[in-house]
Scaffold this active site. Structure first.
Site, PDB file in Angstrom:
ATOM      1  N   CYS A  13      51.164  42.748   4.120  1.00  0.00           N
ATOM      2  CA  CYS A  13      50.937  44.158   3.795  1.00  0.00           C
ATOM      3  C   CYS A  13      51.177  44.438   2.320  1.00  0.00           C
ATOM      4  CB  CYS A  13      51.813  45.054   4.659  1.00  0.00           C
ATOM      5  SG  CYS A  13      51.176  45.211   6.331  1.00  0.00           S
ATOM      6  N   ASP A  63      43.195  46.227  10.912  1.00  0.00           N
ATOM      7  CA  ASP A  63      44.164  45.739   9.945  1.00  0.00           C
ATOM      8  C   ASP A  63      43.928  44.254   9.702  1.00  0.00           C
ATOM      9  OD1 ASP A  63      46.575  46.237   8.421  1.00  0.00           O
ATOM     10  OD2 ASP A  63      47.126  47.621  10.032  1.00  0.00           O
ATOM     11  N   HIS A 134      34.246  38.791  14.050  1.00  0.00           N
ATOM     12  CA  HIS A 134      33.314  38.465  12.980  1.00  0.00           C
ATOM     13  C   HIS A 134      34.024  37.562  11.981  1.00  0.00           C
ATOM     14  CE1 HIS A 134      29.660  39.184  10.681  1.00  0.00           C
ATOM     15  NE2 HIS A 134      30.406  39.316   9.588  1.00  0.00           N
ATOM     16  N   ASP A 221      54.386  53.614  12.004  1.00  0.00           N
ATOM     17  CA  ASP A 221      55.042  52.323  11.830  1.00  0.00           C
ATOM     18  C   ASP A 221      55.223  52.068  10.342  1.00  0.00           C
ATOM     19  OD1 ASP A 221      52.342  51.857  11.415  1.00  0.00           O
ATOM     20  OD2 ASP A 221      52.284  49.969  12.513  1.00  0.00           O
TER      21      ASP A 221
END
Lengths: 338, 72
Positions: A13, A63, A134, A221
């Site tokens: 992240c 994400d 994908h 979150d």
């Protein structure tokens, strides 16, 4: 064995685009309105909410990021735990998932298989299924998922529902971004690395389940924008001020030591920059503890606002949960650390 | 006086500038300079140097920052 993290510049992240830049672009786009769309990025919620019928809403999120660990299976697990988390942060249950994979042509294809197996293990643990995806060829490996979940409209947890009198609960310790950076630099102990991996691969499902029957007023979150970044979004969305007790924060111990050694990911500085002027800090606060509050978390915990009595019940059934602060009427600063 | 030590960490992203600084101070020099070109590297090298017992003076340059490290 290939070292996955050696192929990337930023990871997890911490690879998120700087929030200030992102918001400049998003704010300039035309606003989308639709009677079925009950929430989207305008509210800085974790996922979009689409009304399917009177008693059913669909929650959707995506994400993906470059690896923050070297082991492909573990990377797959972390990416899946992180992607699934947004659905639990909205109070819903994940149902179906699709893989997104960017994979270098020069890497052994078995590495891709291991990443996908890791992802599959966590999606299965979540009680959901992977039904497509994908893949593109890309010099930097990246993996993540698009997740769809469902719940009833009354069960949706929004970012913006925190009210004065609520207390704040955090369900995972902070510091994984700093530890990941220290691992990359060869500064981290095996114990610290293992603690971070265990935290990042733990599903927020269990925290959500423990709070399911409680009156959760606001939820999100804690991921790329760090604890304070996500607290800020909650404060803005609810038009309140959040007070954070720095002495009550759960922190992976070694993260403070590594912060003092300059093991701060670049994303942490972006978060500091984004929140300039929005946070009141007490004098004499340990610098490394302040750093940890801005640390981008990969697959971080849930941040929940609820009554004090509910919070006590929650921490009894979910011992990793910690009461870290409270919600008050809006003050000069949206965030006050004490 | 020996030759002055200069660590050129420009163009490197974190945590590389700290790793390069760590290598350079392994021999515990009295002083050294570290060149960096971004805020994260400037802050991280400063934190590391302070923890390792060095005072840091920062000069802004056209293409980044020069950090002068002096052993306390």
């Amino acid at each position: 064995m290939v070292k996955l993290t050696s192929m990337v510049k930023t990871s997890g992240c911490a690879a998120k685009l700087a929030p200030a830049e992102l918001h400049r672009v998003l704010d300039s786009l035309p606003k989308v309105e639709n009677e079925h769309l009950l929430g989207g990025y305008a509210d800085a919620d974790d996922a979009l909410v689409w009304k399917v019928g009177d008693n059913l809403v669909c929650i959707q999120t995506v994400d993906f990021f470059p690896p923050m660990v070297d082991d492909p299976y573990t990377f797959g697990q972390i990416a899946a735990a992180n992607a699934l988390s947004d659905v639990w942060a909205m109070g819903a249950s994940p149902a179906v998932a699709m893989n997104l994979m960017c994979f270098p042509a020069c890497l052994d294809i078995d590495v891709m298989r291991q990443i996908m197996l890791g992802g599959l293990s966590k999606v299965t643990e979540a009680g959901a299924v992977i039904a497509g995806g994908h893949t593109i060829s890309d010099p930097t490996p990246k993996y993540g998922l698009c997740i769809t979940g469902f719940c009833s409209p009354a069960q949706v947890w929004k970012n913006g529902g925190a009210v004065p009198g609520d207390v704040l609960v955090l369900t995972k310790p902070l510091g994984v971004g700093i530890i990941n950076t220290a691992v990359k630099a060869g500064f981290a102990s095996e114990e610290a690395a293992a603690t971070a991996v265990k935290s990042m691969t733990t599903l927020n499902k269990y925290a959500r389940d423990a709070a399911r029957e409680l009156a959760v007023h606001g939820a999100t979150d804690v991921t790329g924008f760090g604890l304070l970044g996500h607290c800020y979004e909650m404060a803005q969305a609810g038009d309140v001020t959040l007070r954070i007790d720095s002495s009550a924060l759960p922190v992976i111990e070694q993260a403070l030591e590594y912060a003092d050694l300059g093991m701060l990911p670049e994303g942490l500085y972006n978060n500091m920059d984004y929140l300039k002027g929005q946070v009141e800090f007490p004098g004499g606060l340990r610098q490394s503890l302040r750093d940890v509050m801005f640390d981008p978390q990969t697959s971080g915990g849930l941040l929940l606002a609820m009554d004090a009595s509910d919070a006590e019940r929650f921490t009894e059934t979910f011992p990793d949960g910690r009461i870290i602060g409270s919600v008050v009427e809006k003050k000069d600063y949206p965030l006050v650390v004490f | 006086m020996g030759e002055s030590i200069v660590v050129d960490a420009r163009g490197l992203s974190c945590p590389q500038p700290v790793i390069e600084t760590k290598k350079a101070i392994a021999s515990k020099p009295e002083a050294l300079s570290v060149l960096v070109d971004n805020v994260a590297a400037k802050e991280n090298v400063t934190r590391y140097a302070n923890t390792m017992g060095y005072d840091v003076t920062i000069t802004q340059e056209e293409d980044g920052y020069t950090l002068c490290l002096k052993r306390r």
